[in-house]
Design an enzyme around this catalytic site. Structure first.
Site, PDB file in Angstrom:
ATOM      1  N   GLU A 233      -6.721   4.765   7.824  1.00  0.00           N
ATOM      2  CA  GLU A 233      -6.742   6.286   7.392  1.00  0.00           C
ATOM      3  C   GLU A 233      -7.862   6.797   6.570  1.00  0.00           C
ATOM      4  OE1 GLU A 233      -2.652   5.541   5.413  1.00  0.00           O
ATOM      5  OE2 GLU A 233      -1.817   5.065   7.429  1.00  0.00           O
TER       6      GLU A 233
ATOM      7  N   HIS B 225      -9.507   1.314   4.820  1.00  0.00           N
ATOM      8  CA  HIS B 225      -8.208   1.432   5.466  1.00  0.00           C
ATOM      9  C   HIS B 225      -8.651   2.591   6.758  1.00  0.00           C
ATOM     10  CE1 HIS B 225      -4.126   2.629   6.577  1.00  0.00           C
ATOM     11  NE2 HIS B 225      -3.864   1.586   5.766  1.00  0.00           N
TER      12      HIS B 225
ATOM     13  N   ASN C 223       0.838  -1.072  -0.071  1.00  0.00           N
ATOM     14  CA  ASN C 223      -0.102  -0.063  -0.018  1.00  0.00           C
ATOM     15  C   ASN C 223       0.774   1.354  -0.073  1.00  0.00           C
ATOM     16  OD1 ASN C 223      -1.762   1.854   0.625  1.00  0.00           O
ATOM     17  ND2 ASN C 223      -2.291   1.485   2.690  1.00  0.00           N
ATOM     18  N   TRP C 224       0.925   1.819  -1.213  1.00  0.00           N
ATOM     19  CA  TRP C 224       1.874   3.138  -1.247  1.00  0.00           C
ATOM     20  C   TRP C 224       1.342   4.227  -0.676  1.00  0.00           C
ATOM     21  CZ3 TRP C 224       5.071   3.245  -6.531  1.00  0.00           C
ATOM     22  CH2 TRP C 224       5.877   2.059  -6.618  1.00  0.00           C
ATOM     23  N   LYS C 225      -0.169   4.266  -0.384  1.00  0.00           N
ATOM     24  CA  LYS C 225      -0.404   5.431   0.167  1.00  0.00           C
ATOM     25  C   LYS C 225      -0.493   6.408  -0.810  1.00  0.00           C
ATOM     26  CE  LYS C 225      -0.164   3.090   4.712  1.00  0.00           C
ATOM     27  NZ  LYS C 225      -0.034   3.456   5.965  1.00  0.00           N
TER      28      LYS C 225
ATOM     29  N   GLY D  95       2.688  -1.237   4.298  1.00  0.00           N
ATOM     30  CA  GLY D  95       2.619   0.214   3.817  1.00  0.00           C
ATOM     31  C   GLY D  95       4.389   0.688   3.539  1.00  0.00           C
ATOM     32  N   GLY D  96       4.903   1.099   4.555  1.00  0.00           N
ATOM     33  CA  GLY D  96       6.328   1.895   4.327  1.00  0.00           C
ATOM     34  C   GLY D  96       7.126   0.923   3.533  1.00  0.00           C
TER      35      GLY D  96
ATOM     36  N   SER E 160       3.142  -2.220  10.529  1.00  0.00           N
ATOM     37  CA  SER E 160       4.652  -2.308  10.620  1.00  0.00           C
ATOM     38  C   SER E 160       5.375  -3.627  10.253  1.00  0.00           C
ATOM     39  CB  SER E 160       5.061  -1.968  12.021  1.00  0.00           C
ATOM     40  OG  SER E 160       4.852  -0.578  12.343  1.00  0.00           O
TER      41      SER E 160
ATOM     42  N   GLY F 166       2.609   2.080  10.936  1.00  0.00           N
ATOM     43  CA  GLY F 166       3.549   3.268  10.499  1.00  0.00           C
ATOM     44  C   GLY F 166       4.275   3.598  11.838  1.00  0.00           C
TER      45      GLY F 166
ATOM     46  N   GLU G 256      -5.479  -4.857  10.428  1.00  0.00           N
ATOM     47  CA  GLU G 256      -4.334  -3.772  10.559  1.00  0.00           C
ATOM     48  C   GLU G 256      -4.667  -3.099  11.988  1.00  0.00           C
ATOM     49  OE1 GLU G 256      -2.459  -2.634   6.588  1.00  0.00           O
ATOM     50  OE2 GLU G 256      -4.017  -1.448   6.809  1.00  0.00           O
TER      51      GLU G 256
HETATM   52  P1  PGA Z   1       2.796   0.247   7.509  1.00  0.00           P
HETATM   53  O1  PGA Z   1       1.279   0.311   6.781  1.00  0.00           O
HETATM   54  O2  PGA Z   1       3.294  -1.047   7.047  1.00  0.00           O
HETATM   55  O3  PGA Z   1       3.632   1.458   7.094  1.00  0.00           O
HETATM   56  O4  PGA Z   1       2.764   0.044   8.960  1.00  0.00           O
HETATM   57  C1  PGA Z   1       0.537  -0.562   6.742  1.00  0.00           C
HETATM   58  C2  PGA Z   1      -0.638  -0.023   6.078  1.00  0.00           C
HETATM   59  O5  PGA Z   1      -1.302   1.063   6.582  1.00  0.00           O
HETATM   60  O6  PGA Z   1      -1.330  -0.925   5.344  1.00  0.00           O
END
Ligand code: PGA
Length: 250
Positions: free
Chosen positions: A99, A97, A10-12, A233-234, A212, A173, A167
């Site tokens: 967010e 998600h 997930n590149w957000k 994510g990251g 994470s 993050g 999640e």
């Molecule tokens: P993260 O994000 O791996 O940077 O914690 C995961 C996500 O939000 O899908």
């Protein structure tokens, strides 16, 4: 039989056209991946979906969106429909998600309507659920996850069109992760819930862990029962990290 794992990035809101270099590195690396029965996806920002799908067509790397509207088209300035994502070449879409639930006040009912739209458009809906830190501390994790799965699960869900991503919000993050035992508890709980809600599909629906996920913890997290892949994510922004995480399935 265990469901076929899915390793998804997930590149957000990260990624300009310059990121295509990383995407092509990921595409080439997953094409060399020794195990056949593992699926891969990257969900870049919407601006990159069409070109990313063109770059990866016919390869093992599939492309996904990060959100879609409930309707197929219409007067909804700034929104993108599931049909548009499918038309651009996406195969997946992340929905609900945390967010988006936080920044855009998305409710379970809205997530469910989006998932229905995604399935109608031929996309795989990746529906995200997870508790906040306060909810975990209060001992409400299972109650929260149960309500989210209950409220967000689209009708007509099958093992082919639905993926669930657990999640924990506090793990996203932050570098923090639940223990393997905590992950096992929630994933087994979701599996049991699926058996009640969609008995025929339940065993095949992939339940991803996200929050994470890093090369250093991937093997332990992916070995947990009922964890059928990762939503990253990251660490999905760098080919090297993404592939070292996927190596949990070598
Ligand atoms: P993260 O994000 O791996 O940077 O914690 C995961 C996500 O939000 O899908």
């Amino acid at each position: 039989m265990n469901p076929r794992p899915l390793v998804a990035g997930n590149w957000k809101m990260n990624g300009l056209k310059a990121a295509f270099a990383e995407l092509s590195a990921i595409r080439d690396a997953v094409s060399q991946f020794p195990k056949e029965n593992v699926d891969f996806a990257i969900c870049p920002p919407a601006t990159l979906v069409s070109a990313a799908a063109d770059m990866t067509r016919g390869t093992r790397l599939k492309i996904g969106g990060q959100d879609c509207h409930t309707k197929i088209s219409g007067a909804h300035t700034g929104d993108i429909s599931a049909a548009m994502l499918a038309d651009a070449g996406a195969a997946y879409v992340i929905l609900g998600h945390s967010e988006r639930r936080a920044d855009h006040h998305e409710s379970d009912a809205l997530v469910r309507a989006k998932a229905e739209a995604a399935i109608r458009a031929g996309l795989v809906a990746v529906v995200c659920v997870g508790e906040t830190k306060d909810q975990r501390v209060a001992g409400d994790t299972l109650k929260v996850v149960e309500a989210q799965v209950d409220g967000s699960l689209p009708p007509g869900a099958t093992a082919d069109n639905l993926v669930i991503a657990y999640e924990p919000v506090w793990a996203i993050g932050t570098g923090l992760t639940p223990t393997a035992a905590d992950v096992a508890e929630v994933h087994a709980f979701i599996r049991a819930q699926l058996k009640r809600l969609v008995p025929d599909a339940a065993d095949g629906v992939r339940i991803l862990y996200g929050g994470s996920v890093k090369p250093a913890n991937a093997a332990e997290l992916m070995a947990v029962a009922n964890v059928n892949g990762a939503l990253i994510g990251g660490a999905s922004l760098k080919c090297d990290d993404f592939i070292r995480i996927a190596a949990a399935y070598k």
